[in-house]
Design a protein around this motif. Structure first.
Motif, PDB file in Angstrom:
ATOM      1  N   PHE A 117      -0.717   2.722 -12.014  1.00 20.68           N
ATOM      2  CA  PHE A 117      -1.513   1.897 -10.779  1.00 20.68           C
ATOM      3  C   PHE A 117      -3.006   2.286 -10.916  1.00 20.68           C
ATOM      4  CE2 PHE A 117       2.636   1.772  -8.315  1.00 20.68           C
ATOM      5  CZ  PHE A 117       2.732   0.287  -8.486  1.00 20.68           C
ATOM      6  N   ALA A 118      -3.244   3.769 -11.194  1.00 22.20           N
ATOM      7  CA  ALA A 118      -4.677   3.971 -11.429  1.00 22.20           C
ATOM      8  C   ALA A 118      -5.441   3.334 -12.262  1.00 22.20           C
ATOM      9  CB  ALA A 118      -4.610   5.538 -11.366  1.00 22.20           C
ATOM     10  N   THR A 119      -4.673   3.154 -13.431  1.00 21.41           N
ATOM     11  CA  THR A 119      -5.406   2.506 -14.681  1.00 21.41           C
ATOM     12  C   THR A 119      -5.639   0.989 -14.290  1.00 21.41           C
ATOM     13  OG1 THR A 119      -4.502   4.043 -16.139  1.00 21.41           O
ATOM     14  CG2 THR A 119      -5.047   1.753 -17.178  1.00 21.41           C
ATOM     15  N   LEU A 120      -4.582   0.466 -13.579  1.00 21.91           N
ATOM     16  CA  LEU A 120      -4.700  -0.850 -13.287  1.00 21.91           C
ATOM     17  C   LEU A 120      -6.092  -1.051 -12.349  1.00 21.91           C
ATOM     18  CD1 LEU A 120      -3.814  -3.991 -13.304  1.00 21.91           C
ATOM     19  CD2 LEU A 120      -2.230  -3.192 -11.438  1.00 21.91           C
ATOM     20  N   LEU A 121      -6.189  -0.270 -11.535  1.00 22.02           N
ATOM     21  CA  LEU A 121      -7.120  -0.309 -10.389  1.00 22.02           C
ATOM     22  C   LEU A 121      -8.373  -0.221 -10.887  1.00 22.02           C
ATOM     23  CD1 LEU A 121      -5.379   1.628  -7.378  1.00 22.02           C
ATOM     24  CD2 LEU A 121      -5.875  -0.808  -7.561  1.00 22.02           C
TER      25      LEU A 121
ATOM     26  N   ALA B 235      -6.193  -0.658  -3.509  1.00 16.23           N
ATOM     27  CA  ALA B 235      -4.794  -0.662  -2.985  1.00 16.23           C
ATOM     28  C   ALA B 235      -5.054  -0.131  -1.593  1.00 16.23           C
ATOM     29  CB  ALA B 235      -4.321   0.723  -3.833  1.00 16.23           C
ATOM     30  N   HIS B 236      -3.886  -0.915  -1.025  1.00 14.30           N
ATOM     31  CA  HIS B 236      -3.725  -0.285   0.336  1.00 14.30           C
ATOM     32  C   HIS B 236      -2.371   0.037   0.778  1.00 14.30           C
ATOM     33  CE1 HIS B 236      -7.716  -2.483   1.215  1.00 14.30           C
ATOM     34  NE2 HIS B 236      -7.176  -3.271   0.125  1.00 14.30           N
ATOM     35  N   LEU B 237      -2.062   0.823   1.493  1.00 15.20           N
ATOM     36  CA  LEU B 237      -0.680   1.104   2.111  1.00 15.20           C
ATOM     37  C   LEU B 237      -0.525   0.165   3.487  1.00 15.20           C
ATOM     38  CD1 LEU B 237       1.994   2.396   2.664  1.00 15.20           C
ATOM     39  CD2 LEU B 237       1.041   4.399   3.739  1.00 15.20           C
ATOM     40  N   GLN B 238       0.056  -0.689   3.274  1.00 13.97           N
ATOM     41  CA  GLN B 238       0.082  -1.593   4.807  1.00 13.97           C
ATOM     42  C   GLN B 238       1.505  -1.448   5.685  1.00 13.97           C
ATOM     43  OE1 GLN B 238      -0.093  -5.790   3.827  1.00 13.97           O
ATOM     44  NE2 GLN B 238      -0.275  -6.304   6.325  1.00 13.97           N
TER      45      GLN B 238
ATOM     46  N   PHE C 115      -1.199  10.892  -2.740  1.00 15.36           N
ATOM     47  CA  PHE C 115      -0.796   9.798  -3.607  1.00 15.36           C
ATOM     48  C   PHE C 115      -1.828   8.594  -3.386  1.00 15.36           C
ATOM     49  CE2 PHE C 115       1.204   5.390  -3.880  1.00 15.36           C
ATOM     50  CZ  PHE C 115       1.461   5.598  -5.471  1.00 15.36           C
ATOM     51  N   LEU C 116      -2.136   8.237  -1.893  1.00 14.82           N
ATOM     52  CA  LEU C 116      -3.123   7.358  -1.526  1.00 14.82           C
ATOM     53  C   LEU C 116      -4.485   7.774  -2.124  1.00 14.82           C
ATOM     54  CD1 LEU C 116      -1.967   6.360   2.026  1.00 14.82           C
ATOM     55  CD2 LEU C 116      -1.532   5.102  -0.034  1.00 14.82           C
ATOM     56  N   ASP C 117      -4.847   9.124  -1.946  1.00 12.74           N
ATOM     57  CA  ASP C 117      -6.059   9.713  -2.300  1.00 12.74           C
ATOM     58  C   ASP C 117      -6.124   9.494  -3.953  1.00 12.74           C
ATOM     59  OD1 ASP C 117      -8.582  11.110  -2.100  1.00 12.74           O
ATOM     60  OD2 ASP C 117      -7.803  12.581  -2.890  1.00 12.74           O
ATOM     61  N   LYS C 118      -5.420   9.647  -4.702  1.00 12.56           N
ATOM     62  CA  LYS C 118      -5.357   9.752  -6.125  1.00 12.56           C
ATOM     63  C   LYS C 118      -5.638   8.165  -6.554  1.00 12.56           C
ATOM     64  CE  LYS C 118      -3.203  13.853  -7.121  1.00 12.56           C
ATOM     65  NZ  LYS C 118      -2.024  14.507  -8.106  1.00 12.56           N
ATOM     66  N   LEU C 119      -5.301   7.149  -5.766  1.00 13.75           N
ATOM     67  CA  LEU C 119      -5.347   5.773  -6.083  1.00 13.75           C
ATOM     68  C   LEU C 119      -6.912   5.304  -5.619  1.00 13.75           C
ATOM     69  CD1 LEU C 119      -1.845   4.321  -5.941  1.00 13.75           C
ATOM     70  CD2 LEU C 119      -3.331   5.082  -8.066  1.00 13.75           C
ATOM     71  N   GLY C 120      -7.227   6.017  -4.360  1.00 12.06           N
ATOM     72  CA  GLY C 120      -8.193   5.552  -3.755  1.00 12.06           C
ATOM     73  C   GLY C 120      -8.114   4.357  -2.723  1.00 12.06           C
ATOM     74  N   ALA C 121      -6.541   4.612  -2.022  1.00 10.31           N
ATOM     75  CA  ALA C 121      -6.184   3.548  -1.261  1.00 10.31           C
ATOM     76  C   ALA C 121      -6.587   3.896   0.136  1.00 10.31           C
ATOM     77  CB  ALA C 121      -4.644   3.498  -1.652  1.00 10.31           C
ATOM     78  N   SER C 122      -6.490   2.657   0.918  1.00  7.86           N
ATOM     79  CA  SER C 122      -6.467   2.872   2.241  1.00  7.86           C
ATOM     80  C   SER C 122      -5.351   2.466   2.972  1.00  7.86           C
ATOM     81  CB  SER C 122      -7.788   1.863   2.637  1.00  7.86           C
ATOM     82  OG  SER C 122      -7.496   0.437   2.482  1.00  7.86           O
ATOM     83  N   ILE C 123      -5.331   2.767   4.142  1.00  7.89           N
ATOM     84  CA  ILE C 123      -4.148   2.318   5.162  1.00  7.89           C
ATOM     85  C   ILE C 123      -4.563   1.375   6.202  1.00  7.89           C
ATOM     86  CG2 ILE C 123      -2.481   3.486   6.767  1.00  7.89           C
ATOM     87  CD1 ILE C 123      -3.095   6.367   5.602  1.00  7.89           C
ATOM     88  N   ASP C 124      -3.643   0.581   6.184  1.00 12.71           N
ATOM     89  CA  ASP C 124      -3.725  -0.675   7.233  1.00 12.71           C
ATOM     90  C   ASP C 124      -2.429  -0.646   8.030  1.00 12.71           C
ATOM     91  OD1 ASP C 124      -4.461  -3.032   8.488  1.00 12.71           O
ATOM     92  OD2 ASP C 124      -3.406  -4.379   6.956  1.00 12.71           O
ATOM     93  N   ILE C 125      -2.628  -0.596   9.324  1.00 13.66           N
ATOM     94  CA  ILE C 125      -1.484  -0.671  10.289  1.00 13.66           C
ATOM     95  C   ILE C 125      -1.759  -1.745  11.311  1.00 13.66           C
ATOM     96  CG2 ILE C 125      -0.309   0.670  11.899  1.00 13.66           C
ATOM     97  CD1 ILE C 125      -1.288   3.453  10.896  1.00 13.66           C
ATOM     98  N   ASP C 126      -0.607  -2.688  11.316  1.00 14.80           N
ATOM     99  CA  ASP C 126      -0.486  -3.511  12.081  1.00 14.80           C
ATOM    100  C   ASP C 126       0.777  -3.577  13.106  1.00 14.80           C
ATOM    101  OD1 ASP C 126      -2.822  -5.035  10.976  1.00 14.80           O
ATOM    102  OD2 ASP C 126      -1.296  -5.633   9.335  1.00 14.80           O
TER     103      ASP C 126
END
Length: 93
Positions: A39-43, A50-53, A78-89
């Protein structure tokens, strides 16, 4: 021209009355963790993000409180290593 692609992977869900965000997020990361480097390479190669939704539907009864949101250090790392954000609905149904 901006492009949008959506890849949904590592989906987890529950129909329990008590919603445990910590456990559900941990279960999703357990599914994704073996693929973290890919995932990190792809990103990085595609300038994707990347987002945790988290999407929650819960009853309209006011007696049922909104669940507590929180994430374990495993999920945050995990999210930090991918530079991912969190989206909560959240939705009352």
């Amino acid at each position: 021209m901006p492009r949008t692609n959506l890849l949904g992977y590592g989906k987890v869900s529950t129909n329990k009355e008590l919603i445990d965000i910590y456990t559900l997020a941990d279960e999703a990361v357990d599914i994704l963790l073996p693929h973290q480097e890919k995932f990190a390479t792809l990103l990085s190669d595609s300038a994707a993000t990347a987002h945790l939704q988290v999407v929650l539907y819960f009853p309209t009864f006011e007696e049922i409180p909104t669940p507590i949101f929180g994430f374990s250090s495993k999920v945050i790392t995990f999210l930090d290593k991918l530079g991912a954000s969190i989206d909560i609905d959240t939705y009352r149904s």
